[in-house]
Design a protein around this motif. Sequence first.
Motif, PDB file in Angstrom:
ATOM      1  N   LYS A   1       0.839  -1.200   0.000  1.00 33.03           N
ATOM      2  CA  LYS A   1       0.000   0.000   0.000  1.00 33.03           C
ATOM      3  C   LYS A   1       0.876   1.254   0.000  1.00 33.03           C
ATOM      4  O   LYS A   1       0.613   2.206  -0.728  1.00 33.03           O
ATOM      5  CB  LYS A   1      -0.918  -0.027   1.224  1.00 33.03           C
ATOM      6  N   ARG A   2       1.927   1.237   0.794  1.00 37.20           N
ATOM      7  CA  ARG A   2       2.840   2.376   0.857  1.00 37.20           C
ATOM      8  C   ARG A   2       3.605   2.529  -0.456  1.00 37.20           C
ATOM      9  O   ARG A   2       3.819   3.648  -0.930  1.00 37.20           O
ATOM     10  CB  ARG A   2       3.810   2.186   2.026  1.00 37.20           C
TER      11      ARG A   2
ATOM     12  N   ALA B   1       2.539   1.690  -3.426  1.00 38.92           N
ATOM     13  CA  ALA B   1       1.599   2.226  -4.409  1.00 38.92           C
ATOM     14  C   ALA B   1       1.427   3.733  -4.217  1.00 38.92           C
ATOM     15  O   ALA B   1       1.387   4.499  -5.185  1.00 38.92           O
ATOM     16  CB  ALA B   1       0.260   1.519  -4.296  1.00 38.92           C
ATOM     17  N   LYS B   2       1.346   4.158  -2.970  1.00 38.07           N
ATOM     18  CA  LYS B   2       1.189   5.583  -2.685  1.00 38.07           C
ATOM     19  C   LYS B   2       2.433   6.352  -3.123  1.00 38.07           C
ATOM     20  O   LYS B   2       2.336   7.428  -3.709  1.00 38.07           O
ATOM     21  CB  LYS B   2       0.941   5.787  -1.190  1.00 38.07           C
ATOM     22  N   MET B   3       3.616   5.792  -2.855  1.00 39.09           N
ATOM     23  CA  MET B   3       4.856   6.445  -3.248  1.00 39.09           C
ATOM     24  C   MET B   3       4.977   6.513  -4.765  1.00 39.09           C
ATOM     25  O   MET B   3       5.419   7.532  -5.311  1.00 39.09           O
ATOM     26  CB  MET B   3       6.053   5.707  -2.643  1.00 39.09           C
TER      27      MET B   3
ATOM     28  N   LYS C   1       2.484   6.617  -6.910  1.00 41.07           N
ATOM     29  CA  LYS C   1       1.506   7.604  -7.368  1.00 41.07           C
ATOM     30  C   LYS C   1       2.046   9.021  -7.170  1.00 41.07           C
ATOM     31  O   LYS C   1       1.916   9.863  -8.067  1.00 41.07           O
ATOM     32  CB  LYS C   1       0.202   7.419  -6.596  1.00 41.07           C
ATOM     33  N   GLU C   2       2.664   9.287  -6.023  1.00 41.11           N
ATOM     34  CA  GLU C   2       3.236  10.602  -5.764  1.00 41.11           C
ATOM     35  C   GLU C   2       4.387  10.897  -6.724  1.00 41.11           C
ATOM     36  O   GLU C   2       4.527  12.013  -7.213  1.00 41.11           O
ATOM     37  CB  GLU C   2       3.718  10.689  -4.321  1.00 41.11           C
TER      38      GLU C   2
END
Length: 74
Positions: free
Chosen positions: A53-54, A56-58, A60-61
Amino acid sequence: MAYFAATFVIFALVIAGMSIGYIVQEKSITGSCGGISGLGMEKACDCPDPCDKRKAKMAKEEAKQKMLNENRII
């Protein structure tokens, strides 16, 4: 009842004063002890390999930042 009303008015004035001070200073709210950086940690998750999850967030950013850099006008 008069004590309650007086106490309420005093607290309301204090909160209003703090709000006005915050608006005038235009600073972000910070903790008094420095937060996580005061403990020597750079992030909330201090594990060597972030979870999916982390990651994927990184990603995306990073994609958003890349897009902003590519489409920069100035």
